[in-house]
Design a protein around this motif. Structure first.
Motif, PDB file in Angstrom:
ATOM      1  N   SER A 299      31.755  10.127  50.344  1.00 16.90           N
ATOM      2  CA  SER A 299      32.992  10.491  51.026  1.00 16.90           C
ATOM      3  C   SER A 299      33.619  11.688  50.325  1.00 16.90           C
ATOM      4  O   SER A 299      33.272  12.007  49.186  1.00 16.90           O
ATOM      5  CB  SER A 299      33.967   9.306  51.045  1.00 16.90           C
ATOM      6  OG  SER A 299      33.404   8.206  51.737  1.00 16.90           O
ATOM      7  N   SER A 300      34.554  12.337  51.009  1.00 14.47           N
ATOM      8  CA  SER A 300      35.179  13.529  50.429  1.00 14.47           C
ATOM      9  C   SER A 300      36.670  13.527  50.717  1.00 14.47           C
ATOM     10  O   SER A 300      37.148  12.921  51.686  1.00 14.47           O
ATOM     11  CB  SER A 300      34.539  14.800  51.005  1.00 14.47           C
ATOM     12  OG  SER A 300      34.766  14.872  52.406  1.00 14.47           O
TER      13      SER A 300
ATOM     14  N   CYS B 197      27.525  12.101  41.840  1.00 18.27           N
ATOM     15  CA  CYS B 197      28.661  12.886  42.335  1.00 18.27           C
ATOM     16  C   CYS B 197      28.439  14.393  42.215  1.00 18.27           C
ATOM     17  O   CYS B 197      29.365  15.168  42.471  1.00 18.27           O
ATOM     18  CB  CYS B 197      29.935  12.499  41.575  1.00 18.27           C
ATOM     19  SG  CYS B 197      30.533  10.842  41.974  1.00 18.27           S
TER      20      CYS B 197
ATOM     21  N   THR C  63      29.721  11.898  45.689  1.00 15.51           N
ATOM     22  CA  THR C  63      30.864  12.700  46.105  1.00 15.51           C
ATOM     23  C   THR C  63      31.336  13.552  44.944  1.00 15.51           C
ATOM     24  O   THR C  63      31.349  13.104  43.796  1.00 15.51           O
ATOM     25  CB  THR C  63      32.027  11.820  46.610  1.00 15.51           C
ATOM     26  OG1 THR C  63      33.155  12.645  46.881  1.00 15.51           O
ATOM     27  CG2 THR C  63      32.392  10.767  45.589  1.00 15.51           C
TER      28      THR C  63
END
Length: 717
Positions: free
Chosen positions: A154-155, A194, A174
């Motif tokens: 997700s961002s 990440c 992420t």
């Protein structure tokens, strides 16, 4: 339930719960009431899975999926709601007011610009954000939040001006979320996958910190960190930074696997005295200073596997008195050194590439679990671990050498042939091939005697020595040349029987050319692994017996080549030899009936020939049938015991070389002795006239055909 637009958004407003008769009833009223399930929802008790805004306000668990709206708000009307899941939705704003005492929030595969969570009352326990996109996430105005956070792929575009106090924070796949909160106060903090190229600094009190599978080149940790995961980054040195003195370090678990650390210097771990678990697997390590681990006296677990280490000595492990688990496997060039593990007085488990490392286990430790590939024939004490085989090999070597020296001498000095025949040439070459097998056996037996009691320590130097390579070449040449010459003799005898008047028997040019070709092919097969591709790397040094036989499920270098040569080709030769013996026997029986009417003489000749051919077939069966069967089983993945392998190597493989002189030479000597004895007895009982009569009768037979029959009786194979 009805909806009303408030400032452009949608607010869910509760309506009365309906009974069967349409009257109002409380949720906890009598069971005459039934809860209404909207048409767009799937209901299970107070859990609803809805695809529209028409969701009951009395729900305790709600899944909202495949829904698009500008603003969605959950207010005090949803006072019962504890678990909310938003799946595959698109919104501008998702708001959860403080009156909603929600405990878990999960957002999957959604696109939401702003998420507003008012967790003032601190009921929120878990937030899961999976494969979703956000512009910003707003929490309540209080500075500290205590929910667990899980983020995957997700961002987020902006930061969250808050401190997250949590037991567990996991952030995967992420780049933005690790930098979202101003400060993480977590017990477990996971930033793996990440794509980080720098380590986030706004964390504190994290006992477990996972920064694995990123692009970090440098690393640091703080006073509170006890478990640190740094595997699969781009770290090239052990150098790190910290904000405390070495004596204050609490780091107990450090994983630096799958990085690019090629060297470890003397003081690289000097500031980590509390380390208990250290993993350096798959770094391409080539050098470790012998005092690099000297301060790690508390170390319990050390993993140095899958590297390129060549030398480790006693000094490397001298101070590791508490080490219990050591992993050194998949360091293919690492050499065993006597006493290299003497400092490991508490070692319990050792995993290595070869059993020879198990031979260097500390003398102070009585019992240790050493995990290594099983050796088929050798042990720490002896090259040939089975006592009876270490004796038998000397006798077989003696038969192979002495018998194959006596054979040619007997034929030259005793028989004194006037004409050199094809059979004589093939027999001489066969004797030389079998003699080489005897030399090979003497080399192996000598090495077994030389290294007795300490072979495990000397295994590496022996297997890579010139003597071992020379022995392996001799064994390969002998094995292939012997099989080919036996096949040539069989074909030659068939040709002589069927064409008795041919000059081929005395015309040796073709025979000499065939013999040269056999030696050339055998030499080529034996030397190819020495000058071949990397495919043959360690071909002759893969075993202490210096010959790479494909009789194990362990796939050694060049095992396909060995399978073709020692199992495939030799088995084909054996079938050809066996069929040839049957053809010879059938032809001799047929010819005997044509030239001799004396049934007793004919029967004796056939019995003698049958015995000889049976001996030939049986010795070949003893050698090549076990080799073929075991080779086929191992090719199918079925392993044989180490004892069977040892017997095949020491007894079965050289059996032909030891028995061929007995069949060829000593049987001929016995026949000649019986013939001379019989002639002496007949000389006293027969008159000269009877002798002369017998000579006339024998001369009436076609001389060449009679000689061919007699030669088959006295010739093996």
């Amino acid at each position: 339930m009805y909806k009303s637009d408030v400032e452009g958004g949608t607010v869910y407003v509760p309506r009365m719960n309906l009974c069967d008769d349409g009257e109002y009833c409380e949720l906890n009223s009598s069971n005459k009431c039934s809860i209404v399930c909207p048409a767009s929802c799937n209901c299970s008790g107070l859990s609803f899975n809805c695809s529209s805004h028409d969701a009951p306000t009395f729900a305790t668990s709600l899944v909202l999926h495949d829904y698009q709206a500008s603003h969605v708000t959950f207010d005090n009307g949803f006072s019962n709601l504890k678990h909310l899941t938003v799946n595959n939705c698109k919104m501008m704003t998702l708001t959860i007011n403080q009156e909603v005492l929600i405990e878990t929030l999960e957002i999957r595969q959604s696109n939401i610009e702003t998420v507003v969570i008012d967790d003032t009352k601190d009921y929120l326990r878990s937030v899961r954000l999976i494969q979703s996109t956000f512009v910003e996430i707003k929490l309540s105005s209080k500075s500290e939040h205590t929910f667990e956070l899980y983020v995957d792929a997700s961002s987020i575009a902006s930061t969250i001006p808050a401190i997250l106090y949590s037991v567990n924070v996991k952030i995967y796949n992420t780049l933005s979320f690790p930098y979202t909160f101003h400060l993480f106060e977590c017990v477990v903090l996971n930033f793996s996958y990440c794509d980080l190229d720098r380590q986030p600094s706004f964390y504190h009190n994290a006992i477990t910190l996972d920064l694995s599978y990123n692009r970090l080149k440098t690393w640091r940790f703080n006073y509170y960190t006890k478990i640190l995961h740094l595997q699969s980054n781009q770290i090239s040195t052990v150098n790190f930074s910290s904000d405390f003195s070495a004596s204050d370090s609490q780091l107990q678990y450090l994983d630096l696997s799958d990085n690019n650390i090629c060297c470890i210097d003397k003081n690289d771990f000097g500031d980590l005295p509390s380390i208990l678990y250290l993993k350096l697997r798959n770094n391409g390590l080539q050098f470790i200073h012998e005092k690099a681990f000297s301060v790690l006296s508390k170390l319990v677990h050390l993993d140095l596997s899958d590297n390129k280490l060549k030398d480790l000595s006693r000094n490397h492990f001298l101070r590791l008195t508490n080490l219990k688990y050591l992993y050194l496997h998949n360091n293919n060039n690492l050499k065993v050194v006597e006493g290299m593990f003497d400092g490991l007085i508490n070692i319990e488990y050792l995993q290595v590439d070869s059993y020879t490392f198990c031979c260097a286990q500390p003398k102070a430790v009585s019992k240790i679990q050493c995990s290594a590939p099983v050796n088929e024939i050798s042990s720490c004490q002896n090259l040939i671990d089975i006592p009876i085989l270490s004796i038998i090999i000397w006798y077989i070597a003696f038969l192979a050498v002495f018998g194959n020296v006596i054979g040619p001498l007997y034929r030259v000095l005793v028989l004194k042939p006037k004409v050199v025949t094809s059979f004589a040439i093939y027999s001489l070459n066969l004797g030389l091939a079998d003699f080489l097998m005897g030399v090979y056996l003497y080399i192996i037996a000598g090495a077994n005697l030389t290294f007795s009691g300490r072979y495990g320590i000397e295994d590496e130097s022996w297997r890579h020595s010139a003597a071992c390579t020379f022995a392996g070449v001799l064994a390969t040449i002998s094995s292939e040349a012997s099989a080919l010459f036996v096949l040539c003799i069989t074909i030659d005898r068939i040709f002589i029987i069927r064409f008795p008047f041919s000059e081929f028997k005395t015309n040796t040019c073709i025979v000499r050319l065939i013999s040269i070709l056999v030696w050339f092919v055998s030499l080529l097969l034996a030397l190819t692994p020495l000058f071949g591709h990397d495919y043959f790397d360690g071909y002759y040094s893969s075993s202490g017996i210096c010959i790479s036989l494909p009789l194990s499920v362990l796939r050694k270098p060049g095992w396909e080549y060995s399978m073709i040569i020692f199992v495939g080709a030799n088995f084909v030769f054996f079938i050809g030899i066996l069929l040839g013996q049957f053809v010879i026997f059938a032809d001799v029986v047929r010819m005997g009936k044509e030239v001799n009417s004396h049934h007793k003489t004919q029967n004796n000749r056939e019995i003698n020939l049958a015995k000889t051919l049976i001996a030939v077939a049986v010795t070949d069966m003893f050698c090549w049938i076990p080799m073929g069967v075991i080779g086929f089983l191992t090719f199918m993945g079925i392993d044989v015991t180490s004892k069977v392998y040892a017997w095949v190597i020491v007894v079965v493989l050289p059996i032909n070389s030891a028995l061929n002189p007995i069949i060829y030479t000593f049987s001929a000597m016995l026949r000649r002795r019986r013939k001379n004895s019989l002639s002496n007895r007949l000389s006293y009982s027969k008159t000269k006239e009877e002798k002369r009569s017998g000579e006339i009768n024998r001369s009436s037979l076609p001389a060449t055909r009679q000689q061919s029959v007699q030669s088959i009786v006295t010739v093996v194979k």
